[in-house]
Scaffold this active site. Sequence first.
Site, PDB file in Angstrom:
ATOM      1  N   SER A 132       0.997  -1.364  -0.053  1.00  0.00           N
ATOM      2  CA  SER A 132      -0.125  -0.186  -0.017  1.00  0.00           C
ATOM      3  C   SER A 132       0.859   1.341   0.208  1.00  0.00           C
ATOM      4  O   SER A 132       1.832   1.525   0.973  1.00  0.00           O
ATOM      5  CB  SER A 132      -0.891   0.292   1.331  1.00  0.00           C
ATOM      6  OG  SER A 132      -1.754  -1.049   1.489  1.00  0.00           O
TER       7      SER A 132
ATOM      8  N   TYR B  73      -8.624  -9.721   3.369  1.00  0.00           N
ATOM      9  CA  TYR B  73      -9.621  -9.054   3.934  1.00  0.00           C
ATOM     10  C   TYR B  73     -10.552  -8.453   2.520  1.00  0.00           C
ATOM     11  O   TYR B  73     -11.866  -8.156   2.799  1.00  0.00           O
ATOM     12  CB  TYR B  73      -9.418  -7.775   4.853  1.00  0.00           C
ATOM     13  CG  TYR B  73      -8.542  -7.021   4.055  1.00  0.00           C
ATOM     14  CD1 TYR B  73      -9.219  -6.076   3.060  1.00  0.00           C
ATOM     15  CD2 TYR B  73      -7.244  -6.754   4.455  1.00  0.00           C
ATOM     16  CE1 TYR B  73      -8.401  -4.885   2.386  1.00  0.00           C
ATOM     17  CE2 TYR B  73      -6.471  -5.647   3.658  1.00  0.00           C
ATOM     18  CZ  TYR B  73      -6.956  -5.020   2.736  1.00  0.00           C
ATOM     19  OH  TYR B  73      -6.163  -3.755   2.086  1.00  0.00           O
TER      20      TYR B  73
ATOM     21  N   ASN C  50       2.176   3.857  10.354  1.00  0.00           N
ATOM     22  CA  ASN C  50       1.559   4.380  11.799  1.00  0.00           C
ATOM     23  C   ASN C  50       1.987   3.879  12.911  1.00  0.00           C
ATOM     24  O   ASN C  50       2.552   2.669  12.808  1.00  0.00           O
ATOM     25  CB  ASN C  50       0.013   4.388  11.676  1.00  0.00           C
ATOM     26  CG  ASN C  50      -0.372   3.123  11.433  1.00  0.00           C
ATOM     27  OD1 ASN C  50      -0.389   2.293  10.394  1.00  0.00           O
ATOM     28  ND2 ASN C  50      -0.842   2.352  12.357  1.00  0.00           N
TER      29      ASN C  50
HETATM   30  N1  HPA Z   1      -2.550  -2.590  11.704  1.00  0.00           N
HETATM   31  C1  HPA Z   1      -2.544  -3.299  10.795  1.00  0.00           C
HETATM   32  N2  HPA Z   1      -2.085  -3.110   9.496  1.00  0.00           N
HETATM   33  C2  HPA Z   1      -1.621  -2.118   9.029  1.00  0.00           C
HETATM   34  C3  HPA Z   1      -1.439  -1.013  10.065  1.00  0.00           C
HETATM   35  C4  HPA Z   1      -2.034  -1.242  11.323  1.00  0.00           C
HETATM   36  O1  HPA Z   1      -1.965  -0.428  12.181  1.00  0.00           O
HETATM   37  N3  HPA Z   1      -0.852  -0.061   9.350  1.00  0.00           N
HETATM   38  C5  HPA Z   1      -0.844  -0.322   8.142  1.00  0.00           C
HETATM   39  N4  HPA Z   1      -1.330  -1.454   7.803  1.00  0.00           N
END
Ligand code: HPA
Length: 275
Positions: free
Chosen positions: A30, A85, A235
């Site tokens: 992503s 998902y 993040n």
């Molecule tokens: N959790 C799960 N998948 C993810 C996250 C996360 O915080 N950030 C990017 N992909």
Amino acid sequence: MDQFEKVAAARQYIEQRTDLRPHVALVLGSGLGAFADEVADRTEIPYAEIPHWPRSTAVGHAGKLVIGRVEGVPTAVMAGRVHFYEGYALQEVTFPVRVLGSLGVRSLILTNAAGGINTELSQCALVLISDHLNLQGSNPLIGPNEDRWGPRFPDMSEAYDRRYREAAREVAAGLGIRLHEGVYAALSGPSYETPAEIRYLRAMGADTVGMSTVPEVIVANHMGLRVLAISCVTNMAAGILPQKICHEEVLEAGEKVRGQLIALLRGLIPGLQQS
Ligand code: HPA
């Protein structure tokens, strides 16, 4: 038509589109799709044109297979992948890896966006995956085993090739890029984790968390491909910082590390072929 025949049909289609036979394949996660533009002498094949190839629905995933040369090395790049998902079976999620393996690819590099669980990480950190926790609740090898691809019970004790990891550390050091290393936990998603789930994952030994990569790594190991995987911490995981997690933030962080990741991948690919 069984899975073996579907993979053969996809392989034959790709072989008709280009004379180049990739040795290395790269899966871009992503927000990390920019590397596809780095490929020289490239043939671009939209996923929709390849027989049986699953198409991604997630924002930030382009959906094309790019075959060409990176630093002279015949390479296949997947810009976009499908996830569990999205409702795909894990056999569909891993279909592209089967096709790449049958095209003759021996080295697979995967990138993904991940949440940082280890508090030594911060947003935009790059993390070499040393091992994983499969918490998706399923396994892509469930079902009859295809002996022409690999064994019923494949070993996973070095799922992420040790020598590739050493090479990645050296290349990163040479480029002045800080490369962390850690255990990646894969959950099904699509909801992000709760703070309680993140504490649980930390106690289990996870450094990062995401929703991809592990099915592909299992199938690659099943076929005897050597794997290298790098997460971009887009993040910090839920509950670590006093803020919510949003997908836009995940994509933006991918943009920020783009230059570093491109340099790292370019530096890595020539070495993988030889070792
Ligand atoms: N959790 C799960 N998948 C993810 C996250 C996360 O915080 N950030 C990017 N992909």
